[in-house]
Design a protein around this motif. Structure first.
Motif, short mmCIF file in Angstrom:
data_model
loop_
_atom_site.label_atom_id
_atom_site.label_comp_id
_atom_site.label_asym_id
_atom_site.label_seq_id
_atom_site.Cartn_x
_atom_site.Cartn_y
_atom_site.Cartn_z
N ALA A 149 -0.98 8.35 -8.69
CA ALA A 149 -0.51 6.98 -8.48
C ALA A 149 0.24 6.44 -9.69
N ALA A 150 -0.11 6.94 -10.88
CA ALA A 150 0.55 6.49 -12.11
C ALA A 150 2.03 6.84 -12.14
N GLU A 151 2.48 7.73 -11.27
CA GLU A 151 3.90 8.05 -11.20
C GLU A 151 4.70 6.93 -10.55
N THR A 152 4.03 6.08 -9.80
CA THR A 152 4.71 4.97 -9.11
C THR A 152 4.26 3.61 -9.63
N LEU A 153 2.99 3.50 -9.99
CA LEU A 153 2.43 2.23 -10.43
C LEU A 153 2.26 2.21 -11.95
N ASP A 154 2.39 1.03 -12.54
CA ASP A 154 2.16 0.83 -13.96
C ASP A 154 0.77 0.24 -14.13
N PHE A 155 -0.17 1.06 -14.58
CA PHE A 155 -1.54 0.61 -14.69
C PHE A 155 -1.79 -0.27 -15.91
N GLU A 156 -0.73 -0.66 -16.59
CA GLU A 156 -0.83 -1.71 -17.61
C GLU A 156 -0.69 -3.08 -16.96
N PRO A 188 -6.31 -2.77 -15.18
CA PRO A 188 -6.46 -3.77 -16.23
C PRO A 188 -7.09 -5.07 -15.73
N SER A 189 -7.44 -5.93 -16.66
CA SER A 189 -7.91 -7.26 -16.33
C SER A 189 -6.88 -7.98 -15.47
N GLY A 190 -7.36 -8.73 -14.49
CA GLY A 190 -6.45 -9.41 -13.57
C GLY A 190 -6.17 -8.63 -12.32
N SER A 191 -6.71 -7.39 -12.24
CA SER A 191 -6.57 -6.59 -11.03
C SER A 191 -7.59 -7.07 -9.99
N TYR A 192 -7.42 -6.60 -8.77
CA TYR A 192 -8.28 -7.04 -7.67
C TYR A 192 -8.81 -5.85 -6.88
N LEU A 193 -9.96 -6.08 -6.25
CA LEU A 193 -10.57 -5.10 -5.36
C LEU A 193 -10.75 -5.73 -3.98
N SER A 194 -10.19 -5.09 -2.95
CA SER A 194 -10.36 -5.53 -1.57
C SER A 194 -11.10 -4.44 -0.81
N ILE A 195 -12.24 -4.82 -0.22
CA ILE A 195 -13.04 -3.87 0.56
C ILE A 195 -13.42 -4.51 1.89
N ASN A 196 -13.33 -3.74 2.95
CA ASN A 196 -13.98 -4.12 4.20
C ASN A 196 -14.48 -2.86 4.88
N ALA A 268 -12.19 -9.47 -4.80
CA ALA A 268 -12.72 -9.87 -6.10
C ALA A 268 -11.73 -9.53 -7.20
N ARG A 269 -11.78 -10.32 -8.28
CA ARG A 269 -10.89 -10.16 -9.43
C ARG A 269 -11.63 -9.53 -10.60
N LYS A 270 -10.96 -8.61 -11.27
CA LYS A 270 -11.52 -8.00 -12.47
C LYS A 270 -11.29 -8.94 -13.66
#
Length: 271
Positions: A149-156, A188-196, A268-270
């Motif tokens: 995923a790091a090839e498309t997304l910037d995990f910073e 990083p901080s400010g990321s989110y988790l969505s689960i159902n 939820a937010r990290k």
């Protein structure tokens, strides 16, 4: 991620056995989508004859995800999404909703089903400004997912991790929690988790139908209690109204009073 000149119907006919029903296409049928075949409709109708409520669960789950993504893009400013266990084809996919609001949004889908991969090649088209990619990987291999995923997304940058109806396929609960923790640790901080996920303790008829399905030899899907689903968000800041039946998560204004169904989720937010 695909050749815009390729005809999806030609690609699919060359790579997919349309004589055998497939769970992702059946889900698509229940969602009211068009990427399915008569054999899938027949199988879907057979399931609904036993448990008609599965259509409500499927559509309410997708509506929950749509409202999650809309909130993330419009209110939280998220522009990156990692959707693990996407189960293509479905209606109103993550990139369609996100890029419909913010064309520059970047989305990575993850699944490990050859049929899903074939559909991804034919159906996933990104906006010109953004990006859409597909990773062939298993949810139980988070390190591989993150590396690809790091090839498309910037995990910073803040990223939304979406785990929609996938954790039930991980039989061991502690392993499922460890997978969530590993993926979120990389964001990083400010990321989110969505689960159902499908929930146990709400609808006995659904539980009986799902248990029978699991005993049939098909790939099992394990229902979990609301408390167990809630614990996936440990250490994160739940967005109101918390973990609830998906119909009750920020319903559209003016919509009828939502019924409680056996599908729970949250966002939820990290910190």
């Amino acid at each position: 991620m695909t050749d815009p000149g390729a005809r999806p119907d030609k690609v699919l006919s060359q790579t997919i056995d349309t004589s055998v029903p497939h769970s992702a296409r059946i889900w698509n049928y229940w969602l009211g989508g068009k990427d399915n075949y008569p054999v899938d409709e027949e199988a879907g109708d057979a399931y609904t004859a036993v448990f008609p409520g599965i259509v409500t669960i499927a559509r309410s789950s997708r509506a929950f995800l749509r409202r999650n993504i809309t909130h993330l893009v419009s209110e939280a400013g998220i522009r990156q999404f990692l959707d693990v266990g996407t189960g293509l084809p479905t209606a109103q996919n993550t990139h369609e909703v996100a890029q419909g609001i913010a064309p520059e949004a970047r989305i990575v889908y993850v699944d490990n089903d050859p049929m899903v991969l074939a559909h991804a090649r034919a159906l996933l088209y990104s906006s010109r400004e953004g990006a859409t990619a597909y990773i062939d990987a298993d949810v139980t291999d988070p390190d591989r997912i993150l590396a690809a995923a790091a090839e498309t997304l910037d995990f910073e940058r803040p990223t939304a991790l979406i785990l929609s109806n996938i954790l039930g396929h991980v039989a061991d609960y502690d392993q499922a929690r460890a997978i969530v923790a590993r993926l979120m640790d990389a964001l990083p901080s400010g990321s989110y988790l969505s689960i159902n996920d499908g929930s146990r303790g709400i609808d006995p008829v659904f539980e009986q139908a799902q248990d029978a399905y699991n005993d049939s030899g098909a790939v099992p899907y394990n229902l979990r209690t609301v408390e167990e689903i809630t614990r996936f968000f440990d250490g994160l800041e739940l967005v109101d109204p918390g973990v609830v039946s998906v119909t009750q998560w920020r319903p559209e204004p003016g919509s009828p009073a939502p019924e409680v169904i056996a599908e729970h989720g949250g966002l939820a937010r990290k910190p």
